[in-house]
Write a protein that holds these residues in place. Structure first.
Motif, PDB file in Angstrom:
ATOM      1  N   THR A 591       0.843  -0.923   0.000  1.00 35.99           N
ATOM      2  CA  THR A 591      -0.351   0.409  -0.217  1.00 35.99           C
ATOM      3  C   THR A 591       0.822   1.663   0.364  1.00 35.99           C
ATOM      4  N   ILE A 592       0.385   2.178  -0.651  1.00 34.78           N
ATOM      5  CA  ILE A 592       1.233   3.314  -1.146  1.00 34.78           C
ATOM      6  C   ILE A 592       0.331   5.087  -0.847  1.00 34.78           C
ATOM      7  N   ASP A 593       0.835   5.372  -0.027  1.00 38.22           N
ATOM      8  CA  ASP A 593       0.145   6.947  -0.196  1.00 38.22           C
ATOM      9  C   ASP A 593       0.173   7.222  -0.536  1.00 38.22           C
ATOM     10  N   LYS A 594      -0.098   8.586  -1.697  1.00 39.09           N
ATOM     11  CA  LYS A 594      -0.242  10.364  -0.960  1.00 39.09           C
ATOM     12  C   LYS A 594       1.042  10.477  -2.386  1.00 39.09           C
ATOM     13  N   ILE A 595       1.160  10.160  -3.149  1.00 33.63           N
ATOM     14  CA  ILE A 595       2.472   9.636  -4.287  1.00 33.63           C
ATOM     15  C   ILE A 595       1.780  10.771  -5.116  1.00 33.63           C
ATOM     16  N   LEU A 596       1.783  12.689  -5.608  1.00 36.48           N
ATOM     17  CA  LEU A 596       1.587  13.003  -6.259  1.00 36.48           C
ATOM     18  C   LEU A 596       1.628  12.585  -7.419  1.00 36.48           C
ATOM     19  N   VAL A 597       0.259  13.018  -8.228  1.00 36.20           N
ATOM     20  CA  VAL A 597       0.654  12.414 -10.092  1.00 36.20           C
ATOM     21  C   VAL A 597      -0.412  13.134 -10.821  1.00 36.20           C
ATOM     22  N   THR A 598      -0.423  13.330 -11.749  1.00 37.26           N
ATOM     23  CA  THR A 598      -1.000  14.037 -12.361  1.00 37.26           C
ATOM     24  C   THR A 598      -2.054  14.043 -13.581  1.00 37.26           C
TER      25      THR A 598
END
Lengths: 838, 129
Positions: A591-598
């Motif tokens: 589980t990976i949280d809060k990655i900035l994406v476009t």
């Protein structure tokens, strides 16, 4: 700056017989610019920021420049009492220092300022009193530094020039630095101004690419001030070390280890020294550059139909172009029906004829396709990524020393590390910046914050990195709501944490000590990948076999990635799942949280790319290049194409043909004076597994796939776990609340006694929101307001309450809630951020 | 066959002296030369010569006085010198090199004021004009 592929000639050189090298160490000896004595009867040992001096014996205070190094010793030139940094322009009585509590000043201590620029932290300072105004580097007040950013000089590495002969008179050697990759976030570079004290000649000093010439050995500082269109300027500094035969570099040492590692973040090398280990150049934390003179096989060759042979004069003739073959060369002639063979050039260097040492039995006219090539010749040339720096193998500062004491003299082993190591042991206070759409008014906010700007702030304002090394950011211009480090700690860890937490990006330093900040290539959208392949590694480029690790069972069964699409100062939640809503058969759940994406689409693809990378069928490939190849490096991210044949594998496996380089080990065989280069790479993942868009229950849909708005359900408590017991430190709790129509928002459980430090609130939309923080003993039972009065957040922006909230005490065992019952107007979003100390 | 006698040694490129012109004159050595120090096997089964060019001068026996005059060029274990020697492809034309001279580190076998089976190695041979 960009990685370049090997040229055709370089490939020929790398594939020749007879490659060898001579190894050297360069220890830059920075000039002494100022000497004086302390003139201060009483000196505190704590938080020293200035020192009074007298008895100037060398230089003048006007020679002292910002970020130079100050040595403090009990003897002239000594540093046994400590080392400090010059913080700002000095006066005729005072030196201003980067705040220090470790230098042991005393009255009459010897002060020596040297022209050396190291990696230093620059501390933020909060003035006491009611204003709590932040200053950078003790006394730099905020004006517009986070609106108009300083430019970043990218001047290339420190350089080593080794003249073969004696410099002086007409004998000179030149450096050709290049600042054209300098940049300014949010602006552009408009001017360059170089300075090169001690140079015998200079030209083009107002361009990005000057020529700087020296006629005597020594250590020279060069600098370039770059100017940005926003009006800001900044001066970067580098070193040029010049040697000649009369003043040669250190050569009597053993190189026992030299490697760069992508995961570690840079290069290190280890040297053994014997009777010369007492050299004065070997002071603690000494700058050291490992470099070489390199020879490769001569690739001079000529194929033509216009070559004739003259038996009466023993000459090979052509209308022009034969001057590439020089006297003393051994050449091989092939393709001739009567003259094939090996000859020595008796007289060469002439365009129209070569006189050789053996007679031709007959003369022959042009017509045949004849090839003349040099055999067993060698050419001194250095092959590297940076023009003029191809001789550099690795550079760093001496960090660790092992002494073996023995009756026969013993051995001193030194390990030098690149900037990653030093930033890894350079402490920094908590770093945090918030995005803002209007002009910032203090150091805590950045106009139109991006990931790159956040990292730049650490490297530029909270350290001296942009002064003395290249910092290059690739693909990190994603807008960001905040740029925060998790805790007080090493600057490198803070940067890594910020980058990985935001973008899955990493910092890494190349062999020259240039820092690159990039998104891991495996996580770059496949359609956007444009990584340079340095070369295709053919079978004959390798010594021995390829070792390939194969991961037949997946280690990850699912990736659940939540991302934030932050644009125009608004954030939207998105989520991607891979391989879908069903877990894979084997492996852990990531589980990976809060990655900035476009976009949602990028989030979804990224989930797949992460799963693909973590389940990479071939996580690692290793081989040894049978050449002195300094073109390959761990960063900027680059690839090698690897040519393999399934028939070479007992498993009949078709091997992926492109790898990201993750480790480069330069193996030095001192007996025979040559390098081979071990490479470990990560085969590129090019197939994205199945992915689906995940649900984001408490978020509006992303703007790329608009749907009919639906009323929001009551806001559930945030599923925050109990906060485990930590040591003393800051914690920040943030609530992002969409449509705050009603509500009590559940927050964290307070596992340690805590004090509310600051509260920030920002409402977006029309109207205001009144709120209070509420302390509860039981999550579902009303508690006690923490704040003396309701706070209002409105669309004007940010409400910042500084320290000293009388009711800000949070006892152990309570819950922190936000009461947003009182809403006036329409507020699509409310952000509340509470920082506590526990 | 031309006798190869133009062996030279010196501490500078301009100061090369014929071995036969030293005091006392040093006998002509048997010489070897290799353009690379070793060979590595490549992934396709071919080989690559790699490492610095190396040469040796060898005497079955060398009078002590001649040995001592050579010793002046290499008082320690190794030293930077210039030599002129013969290469395989060079035929009868000797070539000049800047190189590192290595004095034997094993105990020298001597007999009646002669060094037996005496060998000097040269490595890091950089061809010079």
């Amino acid at each position: 700056m960009a990685v370049r592929a090997a040229t055709a000639d370089e490939l020929l050189h790398l594939r020749t017989d007879g490659q060898w090298s001579k190894l050297y160490l360069a220890f830059p000896q920075p000039a002494i610019v100022f000497k004086a004595r302390v003139n201060q009867a009483t000196i505190s040992r704590n938080m020293i920021i200035e020192i009074t001096y007298d008895t100037v014996t060398v230089g003048a205070y006007t020679d002292i420049l910002k970020d130079m190094t100050l040595l403090v010793g009990t003897t002239e030139g000594g540093h046994d009492r400590g080392i400090a940094r010059i913080r700002k322009t000095c006066t005729d009585t005072k030196l201003y220092l980067g705040e220090t509590s470790e230098v042991k000043f005393y009255d009459d201590a010897y002060l020596t300022v040297i022209d050396e620029y190291g990696i230093w932290a620059r501390m933020k300072y909060v003035a006491s009193g009611s204003s709590h105004i932040d200053f950078m580097d003790r006394d730099i007040a905020y004006t517009d530094q986070h609106k108009y950013l300083d430019p970043v000089p990218v001047l290339g590495p420190d350089r080593v020039l080794f003249y073969q002969g004696t410099l002086g008179g007409g004998n000179t050697i030149s450096a050709y630095p290049d600042a054209s990759d300098s940049y300014c976030l949010g602006s552009t570079i408009t001017a360059y101004s170089w300075s090169a004290p001690g140079a015998s000649n200079t030209s083009n000093m107002a361009t990005a690419t000057p020529t700087i010439t020296y006629n005597s050995p020594g250590t020279y500082g060069i600098s370039c001030q770059v100017t940005a269109a926003n009006g800001k300027t900044f001066r970067g500094r580098r070193v040029v070390v010049v040697y000649d035969d009369t003043d040669p570099p250190v050569s009597d040492f053993q190189l026992t280890q030299c490697a760069g590692d992508f995961d570690a973040g840079g290069w290190q090398f280890r040297i053994d020294m014997y009777d010369n280990a007492t050299l004065p150049v070997l002071r603690d934390r000494a700058r050291v550059i490992l470099f070489s003179r390199d020879w490769y096989g001569d690739i001079t060759a000529l194929t033509d139909t216009n070559i004739s042979f003259n038996s009466s004069t023993n000459t090979i003739e052509r209308p022009s172009g034969l001057d590439i073959f020089l006297t003393g060369m051994t050449i091989q002639v092939s393709g001739s029906s009567a003259h094939d063979g090996v000859y020595n050039v008796v007289t060469g260097g002439v365009p129209t004829a070569i006189v050789v040492d053996k007679p031709f039995t007959v003369s022959s006219s042009p017509g045949e396709t004849v090839t003349i090539r040099v055999v067993n010749g060698s050419t001194e040339v250095s092959i590297g990524q940076v023009a003029g720096c191809g001789n550099i193998i690795a550079s760093g500062w001496i960090a660790k020393e092992d002494l073996m004491l023995d009756v026969d003299g013993g051995v001193a082993s030194f390990t030098a590390h690149g900037p990653h190591y030093w930033l890894g042991i350079t402490p920094n206070l908590i770093s945090g910046i918030f995005d803002i759409a209007t002009d910032p008014v203090d150091w805590n906010y950045m106009l139109d914050l991006t990931v790159a700007k956040g990292v730049w702030d650490i490297l530029h304002w909270k350290s001296t990195c942009t002064r003395m090394m290249d910092v290059i950011m690739l693909g990190c211009d994603q807008e960001a709501p905040t740029s925060e480090s998790a805790s007080i700690g090493a600057m490198w860890d803070q940067i890594k944490g910020m980058l990985h937490g935001d973008l899955l990006a990493v910092p890494c330093c190349d062999r020259y000590g240039r820092m690159y900040i990039e998104v891991d290539g495996q996580y770059v959208s496949i359609g956007s990948r444009a990584f340079t392949s340095v070369m295709t590694v053919e079978d004959y480029d390798r010594e021995g076999e390829i070792t390939l690790e194969r991961q037949s069972t997946p280690s990850v069964s699912a990736v659940d990635l939540t991302g934030v699409y932050f644009t125009a100062h608004d954030g939207y939640g998105v989520r991607g799942l891979s391989p879908g809503n069903t877990l894979g058969r084997h492996g852990t759940i990531n589980t990976i949280d809060k990655i900035l994406v476009t976009s949602q689409a990028q989030c979804t693809e990224l989930a797949g790319l992460i799963l693909a990378q973590r389940n990479n069928l071939y996580p690692s490939m290793s081989f040894n290049l049978a050449s002195n190849n300094k073109l390959v490096d761990i960063c900027p991210q680059q690839q090698l194409a690897v040519s393999t044949d399934a028939s070479q594998s007992p498993r009949g496996i078709t091997v992926p043909n492109s790898i990201f380089i993750r480790n480069v080990t330069m193996s030095w065989i001192s007996k025979d004076s040559y390098f081979t280069v071990g490479v470990t790479g990560e085969p590129e993942v090019t197939i994205v597994p199945n992915t689906v868009k995940g649900d984001v229950p408490e978020k509006p849909d992303d703007p790329e796939t608009p749907e009919t708005p639906t009323p929001w359900p009551p806001i559930p408590p945030l599923p925050l776990p109990n906060i485990p017991e930590f040591g003393y430190g800051y914690r920040t709790y943030t609530w992002v609340i969409e449509d705050p129509s009603v509500g009590i928002l559940g927050g964290p459980y307070i596992a340690r006694e805590s004090i509310i430090n600051t509260v920030r609130a920002h409402a977006r939309g029309t109207g205001t929101v009144e709120f209070n923080l509420e302390r509860r003993s039981t999550p579902d039972v009303a508690g006690t307001d923490m704040l003396a009065a309701e706070l209002s957040a409105d669309s004007d922006g940010v409400l910042l309450l500084a320290n000293g909230l009388a009711t800000g005490y949070l006892p152990v065992g309570s819950w922190l809630h936000v009461d947003i019952s009182d809403v006036i107007g329409t507020n699509p979003e409310l952000v509340i951020c509470v920082e506590v100390i526990s | 066959m031309t006798t190869q006698t133009l062996f030279k040694i010196g501490t500078t490129s301009g100061g090369l002296v014929l071995l036969s012109a030293l005091t006392p004159p040093v006998m002509r050595p048997k010489s070897t030369f290799s353009p690379y120090a070793t060979v590595v096997e490549l992934g396709d089964g071919s080989k690559r010569g790699i490492g610095s060019p190396v040469a040796t001068w060898h005497w079955d026996f060398l009078p002590q006085a001649q040995r001592d005059v050579l010793r002046t060029y290499c008082p320690g274990v190794s030293s930077e010198v210039f030599i002129q020697t013969y290469t395989k492809d060079g035929g009868t034309i000797p070539k000049r090199f800047s190189c590192r001279m290595h004095w034997p580190v094993t105990e020298e076998e001597t007999q009646t004021s002669r060094a037996l089976d005496f060998r000097i190695d040269f490595t890091q041979m950089e061809a010079i004009a």
